[in-house]
Design a protein around this motif. Structure first.
Motif, mmCIF file in Angstrom:
data_model
loop_
_atom_site.group_PDB
_atom_site.id
_atom_site.type_symbol
_atom_site.label_atom_id
_atom_site.label_comp_id
_atom_site.label_asym_id
_atom_site.label_seq_id
_atom_site.Cartn_x
_atom_site.Cartn_y
_atom_site.Cartn_z
ATOM 1 N N VAL A 256 5.789 8.070 -0.778
ATOM 2 C CA VAL A 256 6.457 9.015 0.118
ATOM 3 C C VAL A 256 7.854 9.281 -0.437
ATOM 4 C CG1 VAL A 256 7.226 9.474 2.475
ATOM 5 C CG2 VAL A 256 5.193 8.035 2.078
ATOM 6 N N SER A 257 8.140 10.541 -0.751
ATOM 7 C CA SER A 257 9.442 10.895 -1.326
ATOM 8 C C SER A 257 10.380 11.355 -0.217
ATOM 9 C CB SER A 257 9.275 11.984 -2.392
ATOM 10 O OG SER A 257 8.471 11.505 -3.457
ATOM 11 N N LEU A 258 11.088 10.389 0.353
ATOM 12 C CA LEU A 258 11.988 10.661 1.472
ATOM 13 C C LEU A 258 13.209 11.453 1.021
ATOM 14 C CD1 LEU A 258 11.857 7.056 2.924
ATOM 15 C CD2 LEU A 258 10.812 9.066 3.981
ATOM 16 N N THR A 259 13.788 12.185 1.954
ATOM 17 C CA THR A 259 15.069 12.827 1.678
ATOM 18 C C THR A 259 16.096 11.738 1.410
ATOM 19 O OG1 THR A 259 14.525 14.678 3.129
ATOM 20 C CG2 THR A 259 16.858 14.334 2.611
ATOM 21 N N ALA A 260 16.833 11.845 0.316
ATOM 22 C CA ALA A 260 17.758 10.785 -0.094
ATOM 23 C C ALA A 260 18.752 10.448 1.011
ATOM 24 C CB ALA A 260 18.501 11.201 -1.358
ATOM 25 N N PRO A 261 18.996 9.149 1.251
ATOM 26 C CA PRO A 261 19.935 8.735 2.293
ATOM 27 C C PRO A 261 21.373 8.708 1.794
ATOM 28 C CG PRO A 261 18.911 6.807 1.346
ATOM 29 C CD PRO A 261 18.307 7.995 0.637
ATOM 30 N N SER A 262 21.804 9.806 1.206
ATOM 31 C CA SER A 262 23.157 9.876 0.646
ATOM 32 C C SER A 262 23.832 11.168 1.090
ATOM 33 C CB SER A 262 23.107 9.834 -0.885
ATOM 34 O OG SER A 262 22.455 10.982 -1.382
ATOM 35 N N GLY A 263 25.144 11.137 1.128
ATOM 36 C CA GLY A 263 25.884 12.331 1.489
ATOM 37 C C GLY A 263 25.658 13.471 0.520
ATOM 38 N N ALA A 264 25.369 13.130 -0.740
ATOM 39 C CA ALA A 264 25.160 14.158 -1.762
ATOM 40 C C ALA A 264 23.953 15.033 -1.451
ATOM 41 C CB ALA A 264 24.988 13.498 -3.130
ATOM 42 N N ALA A 265 23.017 14.509 -0.658
ATOM 43 C CA ALA A 265 21.804 15.271 -0.343
ATOM 44 C C ALA A 265 21.959 16.137 0.903
ATOM 45 C CB ALA A 265 20.626 14.320 -0.159
ATOM 46 N N ASN A 266 23.120 16.094 1.548
ATOM 47 C CA ASN A 266 23.292 16.843 2.800
ATOM 48 C C ASN A 266 23.134 18.342 2.611
ATOM 49 O OD1 ASN A 266 23.664 14.581 4.354
ATOM 50 N ND2 ASN A 266 25.892 14.672 4.307
ATOM 51 N N ARG A 267 23.601 18.853 1.488
ATOM 52 C CA ARG A 267 23.486 20.295 1.246
ATOM 53 C C ARG A 267 22.022 20.703 1.140
ATOM 54 N NH1 ARG A 267 27.068 22.990 -3.412
ATOM 55 N NH2 ARG A 267 28.647 22.273 -1.937
ATOM 56 N N ASN B 131 0.805 -1.223 0.000
ATOM 57 C CA ASN B 131 0.000 0.000 0.000
ATOM 58 C C ASN B 131 0.837 1.271 0.000
ATOM 59 O OD1 ASN B 131 0.778 0.435 2.781
ATOM 60 N ND2 ASN B 131 -0.801 -1.033 3.360
ATOM 61 N N THR B 132 2.182 1.130 0.104
ATOM 62 C CA THR B 132 3.047 2.309 0.200
ATOM 63 C C THR B 132 4.356 2.074 -0.545
ATOM 64 O OG1 THR B 132 2.145 2.784 2.406
ATOM 65 C CG2 THR B 132 4.174 3.927 1.773
ATOM 66 N N LEU B 133 4.784 3.076 -1.312
ATOM 67 C CA LEU B 133 6.104 3.082 -1.926
ATOM 68 C C LEU B 133 6.940 4.155 -1.239
ATOM 69 C CD1 LEU B 133 5.220 2.878 -5.747
ATOM 70 C CD2 LEU B 133 5.571 1.004 -4.117
ATOM 71 N N LEU B 134 8.118 3.776 -0.796
ATOM 72 C CA LEU B 134 9.023 4.698 -0.118
ATOM 73 C C LEU B 134 10.166 5.037 -1.063
ATOM 74 C CD1 LEU B 134 9.134 2.830 3.321
ATOM 75 C CD2 LEU B 134 7.805 4.885 2.770
ATOM 76 N N PHE B 135 10.093 6.213 -1.704
ATOM 77 C CA PHE B 135 11.138 6.636 -2.625
ATOM 78 C C PHE B 135 12.336 7.164 -1.842
ATOM 79 C CE2 PHE B 135 7.409 7.848 -5.525
ATOM 80 C CZ PHE B 135 7.452 6.636 -6.204
ATOM 81 N N THR B 136 13.535 6.716 -2.221
ATOM 82 C CA THR B 136 14.745 7.220 -1.572
ATOM 83 C C THR B 136 15.250 8.447 -2.333
ATOM 84 O OG1 THR B 136 16.133 5.690 -2.839
ATOM 85 C CG2 THR B 136 15.392 4.960 -0.658
ATOM 86 N N GLY B 137 14.372 9.407 -2.505
ATOM 87 C CA GLY B 137 14.693 10.630 -3.236
ATOM 88 C C GLY B 137 13.430 11.188 -3.871
ATOM 89 N N GLY B 138 13.519 12.417 -4.327
ATOM 90 C CA GLY B 138 12.334 13.108 -4.822
ATOM 91 C C GLY B 138 12.224 13.151 -6.331
#
Length: 219
Positions: A176-187, A123-130
């Motif tokens: 759900v478009s989660l904030t990416a779990p990568s260092g590149a997304a820290n900024r 029932n849910t897709l969890l995107f690791t990015g937007g």
């Protein structure tokens, strides 16, 4: 050009109620050149933050090493929580051997809609990015268009939440478009007002802490 194929099949099982959807792991996973601290499984890069985040949330005491035990820990957790993994990119070409989503070309997508039809409990897709170019939500929107479907906005707060209706079944599935779990997304995290507010309240608060709070609500 390097043909970057996904090294792992989707991790799916009938009881799954949620799917984690990303793009591709770093090219070294396809080439079999893992580094010390990598886990030979989805999101196993020693530089990635998904498993450290889940380790903190659920107190899993995970091993971060290239062993069968480390893989089993992750599989057991996913099955217990009824969470599958189906990254949306099957393959792509790269001019440079890096993990940048923007560096991908001639991209072949997986048929996630087809998988969903075979997984009646999801029932849910969890995107690791937007929805930035070549991110998982971006690709999923393109995938939906081939079925004349689109995402409907539920919440514009970060993480953004949408829904769509699966053809024939009339099942409504949330994304759900989660904030990416990568260092590149820290900024990008550092520029968010919600993060800045937390940082003002607690100077020790960091970008990993921010993701942990966000992910906890959806896992």
């Amino acid at each position: 050009m390097f043909l970057h194929t996904h090294p792992y099949k989707p991790f799916l099982f009938p009881e799954a109620t949620k799917l984690i959807v990303g793009t591709l792991p770093p090219p070294r996973f396809t080439m079999g050149n893992l580094k010390k601290g990598d886990v030979d499984f989805c999101y196993g890069s020693r530089d990635g933050q998904l498993w450290p985040i889940l380790d903190r949330i659920f107190h899993l005491d995970l091993k971060f090493e290239t062993t069968d035990e480390a893989i089993k820990q992750r599989m057991d957790f996913l099955k217990y929580k009824k969470i599958g993994i189906c990254d949306i990119v099957e393959s792509a070409e790269r001019a440079k051997l890096d993990a940048s989503d923007l560096g991908m070309s001639n991209i072949k997508l997986r048929n996630i809609i087809g998988y969903l039809k075979e997984l009646p409990n999801v029932n849910t897709l969890l995107f690791t990015g937007g929805n930035s170019k070549n991110g998982p939500e971006y690709f999923f929107r393109k995938h939906l268009k081939t079925f004349n479907l689109e995402l409907n906005l539920i919440s514009n707060e970060i993480p953004r939440i949408h829904s769509f209706t699966l053809p024939l079944t009339q099942r409504t599935i949330k994304t759900v478009s989660l904030t990416a779990p990568s260092g590149a997304a820290n900024r990008a995290v550092g520029s968010l007002e919600a993060y800045k507010q937390r940082k003002r309240e607690n100077p020790d608060f960091n970008t990993l802490d921010f993701r942990i709070l966000q992910y906890k609500a959806f896992f």
